[in-house]
Enzyme design. Structure first.
Site, PDB file in Angstrom:
ATOM      1  N   THR A  58       0.830  -1.204   0.000  1.00 29.35           N
ATOM      2  CA  THR A  58       0.000   0.000   0.000  1.00 29.35           C
ATOM      3  C   THR A  58       0.863   1.253   0.000  1.00 29.35           C
ATOM      4  O   THR A  58       0.521   2.267  -0.592  1.00 29.35           O
ATOM      5  CB  THR A  58      -0.909   0.028   1.253  1.00 29.35           C
ATOM      6  OG1 THR A  58      -1.559  -1.230   1.392  1.00 29.35           O
ATOM      7  CG2 THR A  58      -1.952   1.121   1.178  1.00 29.35           C
ATOM      8  N   SER A  87       6.190   4.169   8.481  1.00 29.28           N
ATOM      9  CA  SER A  87       5.020   4.909   8.964  1.00 29.28           C
ATOM     10  C   SER A  87       4.701   4.641  10.435  1.00 29.28           C
ATOM     11  O   SER A  87       5.499   4.922  11.303  1.00 29.28           O
ATOM     12  CB  SER A  87       3.824   4.597   8.066  1.00 29.28           C
ATOM     13  OG  SER A  87       2.738   5.393   8.393  1.00 29.28           O
ATOM     14  N   HIS A  88       3.569   4.008  10.686  1.00 34.08           N
ATOM     15  CA  HIS A  88       3.083   3.809  12.055  1.00 34.08           C
ATOM     16  C   HIS A  88       3.551   2.483  12.642  1.00 34.08           C
ATOM     17  O   HIS A  88       3.187   2.150  13.760  1.00 34.08           O
ATOM     18  CB  HIS A  88       1.562   3.859  12.027  1.00 34.08           C
ATOM     19  CG  HIS A  88       1.000   2.962  10.950  1.00 34.08           C
ATOM     20  ND1 HIS A  88       1.050   3.315   9.616  1.00 34.08           N
ATOM     21  CD2 HIS A  88       0.446   1.746  10.996  1.00 34.08           C
ATOM     22  CE1 HIS A  88       0.529   2.347   8.896  1.00 34.08           C
ATOM     23  NE2 HIS A  88       0.152   1.373   9.707  1.00 34.08           N
ATOM     24  N   LYS A 126      10.051   4.320   0.321  1.00 37.32           N
ATOM     25  CA  LYS A 126       8.987   4.721  -0.578  1.00 37.32           C
ATOM     26  C   LYS A 126       9.587   5.693  -1.584  1.00 37.32           C
ATOM     27  O   LYS A 126      10.374   6.562  -1.205  1.00 37.32           O
ATOM     28  CB  LYS A 126       7.922   5.430   0.255  1.00 37.32           C
ATOM     29  CG  LYS A 126       6.565   5.458  -0.361  1.00 37.32           C
ATOM     30  CD  LYS A 126       5.544   5.780   0.717  1.00 37.32           C
ATOM     31  CE  LYS A 126       5.745   7.172   1.243  1.00 37.32           C
ATOM     32  NZ  LYS A 126       4.645   8.073   1.079  1.00 37.32           N
ATOM     33  N   ASP A 177       1.960  10.225  13.653  1.00 34.52           N
ATOM     34  CA  ASP A 177       2.593   8.904  13.633  1.00 34.52           C
ATOM     35  C   ASP A 177       4.090   8.968  13.351  1.00 34.52           C
ATOM     36  O   ASP A 177       4.688  10.043  13.325  1.00 34.52           O
ATOM     37  CB  ASP A 177       1.890   8.010  12.599  1.00 34.52           C
ATOM     38  CG  ASP A 177       2.215   8.409  11.176  1.00 34.52           C
ATOM     39  OD1 ASP A 177       2.477   9.597  10.943  1.00 34.52           O
ATOM     40  OD2 ASP A 177       2.233   7.530  10.286  1.00 34.52           O
ATOM     41  N   ASP A 233       2.617  11.727   8.881  1.00 39.75           N
ATOM     42  CA  ASP A 233       1.526  11.996   7.941  1.00 39.75           C
ATOM     43  C   ASP A 233       0.141  11.688   8.516  1.00 39.75           C
ATOM     44  O   ASP A 233      -0.859  12.160   8.001  1.00 39.75           O
ATOM     45  CB  ASP A 233       1.742  11.286   6.585  1.00 39.75           C
ATOM     46  CG  ASP A 233       1.911   9.784   6.710  1.00 39.75           C
ATOM     47  OD1 ASP A 233       1.911   9.273   7.853  1.00 39.75           O
ATOM     48  OD2 ASP A 233       2.050   9.121   5.663  1.00 39.75           O
ATOM     49  N   THR A 291      -8.022   2.337  -1.062  1.00 42.71           N
ATOM     50  CA  THR A 291      -7.175   2.665   0.084  1.00 42.71           C
ATOM     51  C   THR A 291      -5.756   2.990  -0.376  1.00 42.71           C
ATOM     52  O   THR A 291      -5.202   2.297  -1.219  1.00 42.71           O
ATOM     53  CB  THR A 291      -7.147   1.454   1.027  1.00 42.71           C
ATOM     54  OG1 THR A 291      -8.477   1.228   1.487  1.00 42.71           O
ATOM     55  CG2 THR A 291      -6.238   1.681   2.206  1.00 42.71           C
TER      56      THR A 291
END
Ligand code: G1P
Ligand code: ZN
Length: 543
Positions: free
Chosen positions: A18, A113-114, A126, A277, A281, A344
């Protein structure tokens, strides 16, 4: 200076999910693992020689080592200029901002990320394109394809760059510039929001608490909230970025941001609470003794946007991810603008933002943003709320309840089942797909199924099609249950169940979401066989 070609062989598991390639740190530490993926990115790009690449990460374990390698590979690849955040730090929205402001060719964000960090935690990479946003699927697919045939990578034989000192160094044909990670971002925020008005609010004794969760936004919040907006000195909590986030799970929700939740639900709480986070973001917004769901937050921001300088001219449109509640749709309808429903993942908003079709975007997963950058933006959402609070001088709860009265309330919750067995997850989803044709018309305790499908999306700008984006089951009263498997988890599978019911009656709007959704929760289990197939009685996380 020498450029060395290092021979390598492919790893089969470098398919971006994702949000980029996300794996545990030990996976990334395998010889050539990081290098293979970076080489696959560079080999897939065209026309970047002599151009600018932005590099930064959320400071998690392995950030510095990865950045040194990426700098040497970017020098070998022939980029003209590298803009690297001081200390290797840049929040995800700041990367997007810096790419756009400096007309960079693209950027590399190091973050999971989180997800938790540390030596056995997660790491991620990324690639963002020139519009500042995540690479679209056709780019990530090409990167993956290349990774399956990679045979070597070029790397410059140079020493490490001093990441901590601002300034420039010439390496071969490349200028490496260590930049202040906060400056460009803070300047953009000053253009969008009324800092004078927010300063006035703080001058009245208004108190807020921002939980940076020992992640990237600590320095950003300190500079913007405390320094520029004169918020009280104790505003920022857990403000120092740590490689393992202090052992925590840097995800701003009611479960993981419990320290903030306790403050906001305690005695004499501040008026406003917020958290973000790992990479800055995501955002969570709280009032005293009050939680704002991310879907409601997007709807409230949209309905009040013209109170804020950056959005005074009104919104072109709103975009929300499919599992996000339909609360923003109601606002769009009243404003006479379009509301787009996308799969998503933030990458699906990029085209709509670039084409000027959408101004505000959001996801139920604590992501909100606008056309100011091409990523969701945690601190931006907090400043937007602060600006609203400064204009309206009402409590967070009053603003949200007032919104429900006007538009009705989309009562909403997401149930996550983390780390379930991969095969059981596949069986569960396959079972749902088998029922898609028979479900419409079926009756469950007074709820009749109006439609059921596996969401597919045709991008209105480039006509690309994304299929199998989640099972939607809609009922005749507008209620919805959505099932999908996470594309960001790194252990087993994560099942996400999204539940939503509309409540137009003002007298019934102030109820607990889990109670209000109890029927739908039971129906979800009946249809999908969650308990039976996962062996779980309870979700791991409820948001
Ligand atoms: C999750 C969220 C999604 C978000 C993504 C990256 O992805 O659900 O909304 O865009 O993280 O922050 P998932 O794990 O569900 O695939
Ligand atoms: Zn994030």
């Amino acid at each position: 200076m020498n450029i060395k070609n290092v021979a390598t062989t492919p790893f089969t598991d470098q398919k971006p999910g994702t949000s980029g390639l996300r794996k545990s740190v030990p996976v990334f530490q395998q010889t050539n693992y990081l290098e293979n993926f970076i080489q696959s990115i560079f080999a897939t790009l065209e026309g970047y020689k002599g151009k600018t690449l932005v590099i930064g990460g959320d400071g998690r374990y392995y950030n510095r080592e990865a950045i040194q390698t990426i700098i040497k590979m970017a020098v070998a690849a022939g980029f003209g200029r590298l803009l690297v955040g001081q200390g290797g730090l840049l929040s995800t929205p700041a990367v997007s901002c810096v790419i756009r402001k400096h007309h960079a060719f693209g950027g590399i964000v190091l973050s999971a990320s989180h997800n938790p960090g540390g030596p056995t935690g997660d790491f991620g990479i990324k690639y963002n394109i020139g519009n500042g946003g995540p690479a679209p699927e056709k780019v990530t697919d090409a990167i993956y394809e290349y990774s399956q045939t990679v045979t070597y990578y070029p790397i410059a034989e140079v020493g490490d760059v001093d990441l901590d000192t601002l300034g420039t160094t010439q390496l071969h044909d490349t200028v490496v510039e260590i930049i202040d990670p906060v400056a460009d971002y803070a300047e953009l925020m000053e253009q969008l929001f009324d800092f004078d008005q927010i300063r006035d609010l703080f001058a009245t004794g208004f108190r807020m608490r921002f939980d940076a969760m020992h992640a990237i936004n600590g320095p950003y919040a300190q500079e913007i909230l405390v320094k520029r907006l004169a918020a009280p000195a104790d505003t920022v909590m857990n403000g120092t970025p740590l490689p393992d986030f202090g052992g925590g799970h840097p995800d701003p929700n009611l479960t993981y941001a419990h320290e903030l939740v306790e403050v906001m639900n305690g005695d004499n709480p501040p008026s406003f609470g917020a958290a973000s986070d790992g990479d800055g973001d995501r955002n969570m917004v709280l009032g005293s003794h009050f939680f704002v769901t991310p879907s409601d937050s997007l709807a409230v921001l949209a309905a009040n946007a013209t109170l804020v300088p950056g959005y005074r001219g009104g919104l072109a449109g709103i975009a929300r991810s499919m599992p996000t509640s339909q609360a923003p749709d109601r606002v769009a309808e009243q404003l006479g603008i379009k509301c787009f429903e996308t799969p998503t993942g933030w990458k699906f908003f990029g085209n709509l933002l670039d084409a000027g079709e959408a101004t505000l975007c959001g996801e139920e997963s604590f992501g909100t943003g606008s056309n100011h950058v091409r990523e969701k933006d945690g601190l931006w959402a907090v400043l937007f709320w602060l600006n609203l609070l400064a204009v309206r001088r009402e409590s967070v709860a009053t603003i949200v309840r007032d919104h429900w009265q006007k538009f009705g309330r989309n009562i909403y919750s997401r149930h996550d089942y983390d780390e379930i067995d991969n095969d059981s997850a596949q069986v569960l989803m396959a079972g749902l797909r088998e029922q898609l044709t028979s479900l419409p018309g079926a009756q469950f305790d007074g709820y009749r199924v109006a439609y059921s499908d596996d969401f597919s999306y045709k991008d209105p700008i480039d006509s690309s099609v994304s299929t199998a984006q989640g099972i939607r089951i809609g009922f005749n009263d507008g209620s919805r249950i959505v099932f999908r498997l996470s594309g960001t988890g790194t252990k087993g599978a994560t099942l996400r169940v999204y539940l939503e019911r509309f409540e137009p009656d003002e007298k019934k709007q102030d109820q607990d979401a889990q109670q209000a959704l109890a029927d739908l929760i039971a129906i979800a289990d009946r249809i999908a066989g969650i308990r039976r197939l996962t062996g779980r009685d309870q979700p791991t996380v409820i948001t």
